[in-house]
Enzyme design. Structure first.
Site, PDB file in Angstrom:
ATOM      1  N   SER A 149      -2.610   0.703  -0.296  1.00  0.00           N
ATOM      2  CA  SER A 149      -3.756   1.408  -0.879  1.00  0.00           C
ATOM      3  C   SER A 149      -4.889   0.437  -1.191  1.00  0.00           C
ATOM      4  O   SER A 149      -5.337  -0.283  -0.315  1.00  0.00           O
ATOM      5  CB  SER A 149      -3.329   2.217  -2.107  1.00  0.00           C
ATOM      6  OG  SER A 149      -2.447   3.247  -1.710  1.00  0.00           O
ATOM      7  N   ARG A 170       5.736  -1.222  -2.228  1.00  0.00           N
ATOM      8  CA  ARG A 170       4.674  -2.225  -2.222  1.00  0.00           C
ATOM      9  C   ARG A 170       5.197  -3.537  -2.789  1.00  0.00           C
ATOM     10  O   ARG A 170       5.766  -3.573  -3.873  1.00  0.00           O
ATOM     11  CB  ARG A 170       3.478  -1.761  -3.062  1.00  0.00           C
ATOM     12  CG  ARG A 170       2.790  -0.531  -2.525  1.00  0.00           C
ATOM     13  CD  ARG A 170       1.608  -0.162  -3.399  1.00  0.00           C
ATOM     14  NE  ARG A 170       1.004   1.089  -2.975  1.00  0.00           N
ATOM     15  CZ  ARG A 170      -0.004   1.674  -3.607  1.00  0.00           C
ATOM     16  NH1 ARG A 170      -0.517   1.104  -4.699  1.00  0.00           N
ATOM     17  NH2 ARG A 170      -0.502   2.807  -3.170  1.00  0.00           N
TER      18      ARG A 170
END
Length: 223
Positions: free
Chosen positions: A117, A24
């Site tokens: 997410s 990420r």
């Protein structure tokens, strides 16, 4: 006719170490020249045996900014590395549990899920790439370590030259040389699965008998 494949010279980037939730970073990081391509190539390089040759790969994500571009990159790089079949959610959309269900149902060799997410998305926010193995679950540490090692030593990535981009909008089969791309309904298999877990008819009956009941749902940047 086999696809034409080219080798693209590149250099490693620092810090491409994925966890079980993948890699990420800010979108602007992923959009650096070759940054995303390096990480995708590293996934295919590190795929558990027997590796990417003739494998089936599930691909999808949560719809955040930059996702569709990365889906196209995955197909080109995956095809060059020997992936024979891609199963992709319509418009590139697959929730993480939906992708997991499709991997298991189709006995796929793994999946690449494009999500950060619950982190906010958009040009100034986050993007993410994670690899799930053939059991539908997140890659274990042995695999993520192998991916990281591949990112540290990469000198080139392989890319197939497609006549046109994959049409993500239409459910159906597309053929690119020896590579098959299946665009599938983004929710159908997952809904079938959760119908085995939850009693939909009981929920429907409850809603009919208690119309005053209300429920607030916030996906927190998820799909």
């Amino acid at each position: 006719m086999p696809l034409s494949v080219r080798s693209v010279p590149t250099s490693p980037f620092e810090g491409q170490k994925p966890g079980t939730s993948g890699l990420r970073k800010r979108v602007k990081v992923f959009k650096q020249v070759n940054y995303t391509e390096n990480f995708i190539q590293a996934i295919f390089t590190a795929m558990p045996a027997p590796g990417p040759q003739d494998a089936t790969m599930v691909v999808g994500g949560d719809g955040r900014y930059y996702m569709k571009d990365v889906v196209q990159k995955i197909v080109r790089i995956g095809a060059a590395n020997g992936i024979k079949r891609f199963i992709i959610g319509q418009d590139g959309i697959l929730s993480t549990p939906a992708a997991s269900a499709i991997i298991r149902k189709n006995n796929a060799d793994g999946g690449i899920i494009l999500t950060a997410s619950h982190n906010p998305g958009g040009p100034e926010n986050d993007f993410g790439i994670k690899y799930n193995t053939r059991n539908g679950g997140p890659a274990p540490e042995s695999v993520t370590d192998a991916i990281y090692e591949a990112t540290r030593t990469i000198s080139e990535y392989q890319e197939a030259e497609l006549d046109e981009p994959v049409d993500l909008s239409t459910v159906g089969v597309q053929q690119f040389g020896q590579v098959t791309v299946d665009i599938v309904d983004s929710t159908a298999d997952y809904v079938d699965l959760i119908k085995e877990i939850f009693d939909f008819e009981l929920i429907r009956k409850f809603r009919q008998e208690a119309p005053e009941f209300s429920l607030l749902f916030d996906a927190l940047n998820g799909v």
